[in-house]
Design a protein around this motif. Structure first.
Motif, short mmCIF file in Angstrom:
data_model
loop_
_atom_site.label_atom_id
_atom_site.label_comp_id
_atom_site.label_asym_id
_atom_site.label_seq_id
_atom_site.Cartn_x
_atom_site.Cartn_y
_atom_site.Cartn_z
N PRO A 169 7.48 -67.06 71.41
CA PRO A 169 8.24 -67.57 72.57
C PRO A 169 9.03 -68.83 72.25
CG PRO A 169 6.05 -66.89 73.26
CD PRO A 169 6.06 -66.80 71.77
N TYR A 215 12.34 -66.79 73.91
CA TYR A 215 12.49 -66.92 75.36
C TYR A 215 12.36 -68.36 75.86
CZ TYR A 215 11.85 -61.85 75.15
OH TYR A 215 11.97 -60.51 74.85
N HIS A 236 2.22 -61.57 71.14
CA HIS A 236 3.00 -62.78 71.33
C HIS A 236 3.13 -63.20 72.80
CE1 HIS A 236 4.17 -62.61 67.13
NE2 HIS A 236 4.49 -61.34 67.30
N TYR A 237 2.87 -62.28 73.73
CA TYR A 237 3.14 -62.55 75.13
C TYR A 237 1.95 -62.21 76.00
CZ TYR A 237 7.55 -61.99 72.69
OH TYR A 237 8.55 -62.08 71.75
N ASP A 238 2.05 -62.57 77.27
CA ASP A 238 1.01 -62.27 78.23
C ASP A 238 0.70 -60.77 78.21
OD1 ASP A 238 -0.26 -63.52 80.96
OD2 ASP A 238 0.29 -61.42 81.24
N LYS A 265 -1.40 -66.89 74.16
CA LYS A 265 -1.29 -68.17 74.86
C LYS A 265 -2.61 -68.66 75.44
CE LYS A 265 2.11 -66.62 77.51
NZ LYS A 265 3.19 -66.61 78.51
N ASN A 296 14.26 -63.41 80.62
CA ASN A 296 12.84 -63.06 80.64
C ASN A 296 12.68 -61.66 80.05
OD1 ASN A 296 9.96 -63.07 81.59
ND2 ASN A 296 10.72 -64.83 82.74
#
Length: 675
Positions: free
Chosen positions: A70, A74, A394-396, A631, A23
Motif C-alpha cells: 500500500p 494506494y 498485502h490488503y485487508d 496490516k 481504492n
C-alpha cells in the motif's frame, strides 16, 4: 421507496465527467456501479497484485500503480493525482481506508483542479486526531468519555482501552485490565498505529464493558442542510473491527434515536461537514451514549442504510460534490430491517488468522442485486472478488459483504443464513460458518448483542464448522465416489463399468483424505445390491458423476456437489455443511515431512519481533515471535512447553506460508528421556 430523492435546484458546481476511484476491491466496484447509472466515466487504479482484480477490469480505463505494498501504491497521493490526469478524470472518490481520511491528499487533489468527492479537508483534519476530535465534540455539547494519559493511568481507572489517535478499523487498539499489561499494550498499539496510519500517537479512555456500538449516518451539502439517516448497530466485532452491521438497531427506541441523530447533526455542524459521513457512539447499558469518532468518509456498512431508506448514498455523495443541494425535507421513515455480514478470508478458530490463496469458486445463491438496493425485500451482494480471484497478503482480507433486507429483523437474519449456508466459497478459509451460526444464535435473534458478544457466547460455539462429524465422513464418501466416477470417465477401456467392479466379492476400494480433524479412511464396494461402505449403514448410492453424487441417507436423499482441483483440495458442498478435503497419497514422500515440533508460518508475512533465542526453555502458549500480515500483528505461540532446538528467522525477515520458523523440542528429564 428505492427511488433517489430529486434535487430541487440545478447543480451549482461543476458536473463530473469522469471519476477515478482511489481504492480497490468491492468499494471501487460499488462506486463504479453508481457512475454507470449516472453516465459518468470511470477510472480504476491497480497495484501489481491487483492486475487481474475485478475492479481493474470493470472501469472504462485503468492505471497501473507499480508495486504491491500500500505504501508504494494506494497510499501514494501523488501517483493517484497523476493517474487521474493521465486518464482524463476530473474527480476522485477515495472509497474508504487508504487515503480516504487524509486531509493532505484531499487538499492536494483540490489544488490540482480535481473535484474531491468527500468532505472539506478542514473537516477531515478536525476529526483526524481522535484526541482533538473529542475536545471539539465536548465543546459542541456532544457527550464524550474522559481522555486518560497512558503514563498516568491508575488502578481505579481500569479497565481501559488504548486507542490510536489516527485511523480506525480496530488497528492500534488494546484492552488493558491490569497495570502490568499497560506498557506492552501501549507499545504494541503505537507500533500498529505507526504501521497502519503513519502516526504512533495513542491515548486511553475508560472501557465500557458490554456496551453497544451505535453509529448515525449523516449527509450534508454545502448549503447548510444536514441529514441524519437513522442509526446502525455495529456491536458484533472481532479485534474491535465490525463483522456484522444492521439498521435499525434493536436497542434504540424512537426517543433515543432522536437524541442520537441530534447529537450527530451537532457534530456535523461543528466541523462544517459536507458529503457522507458517520458519527459513531458507544451506548452504555444504562442508556447513556458517548461520542466515539467521526468517520469522514463512506462506511463499509453503508448498504444497510441504503436498503432501509431506499437511497443511493454514493449518488448523493457525487451530487453534493457537484454542488447540488439536498432536499430540505429528509427522506421518509426507514422501511423493514437490513443486516450485513462481512465475509473475510480468515479462521476465527485460529485467533482470526487471515488467509490467502486462489479463490477457486465464489458463488452466493439467490442474489437479487449487486452493489444496489433490491427493488423489494431481497439479497444484495457487494463483492471485491469472483471465482478465480487471488486473495493476497498485502490488503485487508475482506472478500465481500452479503446484505439481507427483509420486512422484519427475523426475516432478514433467516434470508442471510440461507445465503451463507448455501454459498460455495472454495480455496481460502473464511468466517462464513461463524456468520451463519450467528444468524441463528438465540441471543443475536433477540437483539442482545454488545461489543463482547463473541466472547460471551464463545467461539467454541460460534466458530464450530457447519458440517458435523458424520457430515464430514459422508462428504469424504461422496468425494471418493466422485473420484472413482472421474477415473471411469477418463478410462479408455470399459469406462461404463463401475470403478472396482468384480464378478465375485473382492477387496474394497480405498481412498484416504485429510479432513478438518485428521485423516479419514473411505472403504467401499459396489456390488450387485448396490453400495456397501464401511461405517455407513443405511446409505444407498443413487448416482455418481465427477461433479455430483446423490446418496440416500436413512431414506432421505442428499446431493453432494464436488469440486476437485487436481492435486489440490477437494471441496464438497451439501445441505449438511461445506467440507474441504485433501487426498492423501498411499505412501508419504520423505521430503514432505517436517521435524516433530516444527513451528510453521501460518501465513506469508514479516517477522517484526523475536522474543526467544535458541536453547531457551519455553512454556505452553508463550509468545515466541510476532508476524505482521494484512496490516495486523499476529502472535506465534508455543504449542507446548519445551526447548528451542532451532530458530530460523530474525526480525525484519519476510517468510512464506509453511516456512519453518522454529523447532520446539520436548523437555527431557535428567536421565535424558523425554518428560
Amino acid at each position: 421507496m428505492t427511488e433517489q430523492p430529486k434535487t430541487e435546484q440545478p447543480t451549482t458546481g461543476r458536473p463530473i465527467d469522469r471519476l477515478l476511484v482511489a481504492n480497490r476491491g468491492e468499494i471501487a466496484r460499488r462506486v463504479f456501479r453508481t457512475c454507470r447509472d449516472l453516465g459518468i466515466g470511470t477510472v480504476a487504479v491497480f497495484s501489481d497484485a491487483d492486475e487481474r482484480a475485478p475492479h481493474a477490469a470493470e472501469a472504462g480505463a485503468a492505471v497501473r500503480l507499480a508495486g504491491d505494498a500500500p505504501a508504494d501504491t494506494y497510499l501514494r497521493g501523488d501517483l493517484l493525482i497523476d493517474a487521474a490526469k493521465a486518464a482524463g478524470a476530473d474527480a476522485i472518490h477515495p472509497g474508504y481506508g487508504f487515503l480516504s481520511e487524509n486531509a493532505g491528499f484531499a487538499r492536494s487533489m483540490i489544488e490540482a483542479g480535481l473535484t474531491w468527492v468527500g468532505p472539506p479537508p478542514a473537516a477531515i483534519e478536525a476529526m483526524g486526531s481522535k484526541i482533538e476530535a473529542k475536545k471539539l465534540m465536548a465543546a459542541a455539547g456532544v457527550p464524550v468519555l474522559p481522555e486518560l494519559d497512558p503514563d498516568a493511568v491508575t488502578e481505579t481507572e481500569l479497565p481501559i482501552l488504548v486507542k490510536a489517535s489516527a485511523g480506525g478499523g480496530g488497528r492500534g487498539m488494546r484492552v488493558v485490565r491490569t497495570l502490568a499489561e499497560l506498557p506492552d499494550a501501549v507499545a504494541a498499539a503505537r507500533r500498529e498505529a505507526q504501521s497502519a496510519f503513519g502516526d504512533p500517537a495513542v491515548f486511553c479512555e475508560p472501557l465500557l464493558e458490554n456496551a453497544r456500538h451505535i453509529e448515525v449516518q449523516i449527509l450534508a451539502d454545502r448549503h447548510g442542510t444536514v441529514w441524519a439517516l437513522g442509526e446502525r448497530e455495529c456491536s458484533v466485532q472481532r479485534r474491535h473491527q465490525k463483522i456484522i452491521e444492521e439498521a435499525p438497531s434493536p436497542a434504540v427506541s424512537p426517543g433515543l434515536r432522536a437524541e442520537l441523530c441530534a447529537a450527530a447533526v451537532n457534530a456535523a455542524q461543528a466541523i462544517g461537514y459536507e458529503g457522507a459521513g458517520t458519527v459513531e457512539f458507544m451506548l452504555a447499558r444504562d442508556g447513556r451514549f458517548f461520542f466515539l469518532e467521526v468517520n469522514t468518509r463512506l462506511q463499509v456498512e453503508h448498504p444497510v442504510t441504503e436498503c432501509v431508506y431506499g437511497l443511493d448514498l454514493v449518488r448523493l455523495q457525487i451530487e453534493v460534490a457537484e454542488g447540488a443541494p439536498l432536499p430540505a425535507a429528509e427522506p421518509p421513515a426507514p422501511r423493514g430491517h437490513a443486516i450485513e455480514v462481512r465475509l473475510y478470508a480468515e479462521d476465527p478458530a485460529a485467533d482470526w488468522r487471515p488467509g490467502s490463496g486462489t479463490l477457486h469458486t465464489f458463488e452466493v445463491p439467490d442474489v437479487d442485486t449487486a452493489f444496489t438496493v433490491p427493488a423489494s425485500y431481497g439479497l444484495r451482494l457487494d463483492s471485491g472478488v469472483e471465482s478465480g480471484s487471488e486473495v493476497g497478503v498485502h490488503y485487508d482480507p475482506m472478500l465481500a459483504k452479503v446484505i439481507a433486507w427483509g420486512p422484519t429483523r427475523t426475516a432478514a437474519a433467516r434470508r442471510l443464513r440461507a445465503a451463507l449456508t448455501g454459498a460455495r466459497v472454495h480455496g481460502v478459509t473464511t468466517n462464513r460458518d461463524l456468520l451463519a451460526r450467528i444468524m441463528a444464535e438465540p441471543a443475536f435473534l433477540k437483539g442482545e448483542t454488545h461489543t463482547g458478544y463473541l466472547d460471551e457466547i464463545g467461539l467454541d460455539v460460534l466458530a464450530a464448522p457447519l458440517a458435523g462429524e458424520r457430515a464430514v465422513r459422508l462428504s469424504a464418501l461422496a468425494a471418493a465416489l466422485a473420484d472413482a466416477a472421474a477415473n471411469r470417465a477418463a478410462a479408455r477401456v470399459q469406462g461404463g463399468l463401475p470403478s472396482g467392479w468384480r464378478n465375485v466379492p473382492s477387496q474394497p476400494q480405498r481412498k484416504s483424505y485429510e479432513g478438518p480433524d485428521g485423516a479419514i479412511e473411505v472403504s467401499y464396494r459396489l456390488t450387485r445390491d448396490g453400495l456397501v461402505a464401511e461405517g455407513h449403514d443405511g446409505v444407498r448410492l443413487i448416482s455418481a458423476t465427477p461433479a455430483e453424487v446423490a446418496l440416500d441417507i436413512d431414506c432421505v436423499r442428499h446431493a453432494f456437489a464436488i469440486r476437485a482441483t487436481g492435486d489440490g483440495p477437494v471441496f464438497v458442498d451439501s445441505v449438511l455443511g461445506p467440507v474441504t478435503l485433501r487426498g492423501l497419497p498411499r505412501f508419504a514422500d520423505p521430503s514432505d515431512l517436517v521435524a516433530p515440533g516444527s513451528l510453521l508460518a501460518p501465513m506469508p508475512g514479516t517477522v517484526i519481533r523475536v522474543e526467544i533465542e535458541r536453547g531457551a526453555a519455553v512454556a505452553d502458549g508463550q509468545t515466541l515471535l510476532v508476524l505482521e500480515a494484512m496490516k495486523m500483528e499476529h502472535r506465534i505461540a508455543a504449542p507446548a512447553g519445551g526447548t528451542v532446538a532451532e530458530l530460523n528467522v530474525s526480525a525484519g525477515q519476510q517468510v512464506e506460508a509453511g516456512a519453518v520458523l522454529a523447532v520446539i523440542a520436548e523437555p527431557t528429564t535428567a536421565e535424558g528421556n523425554t518428560a
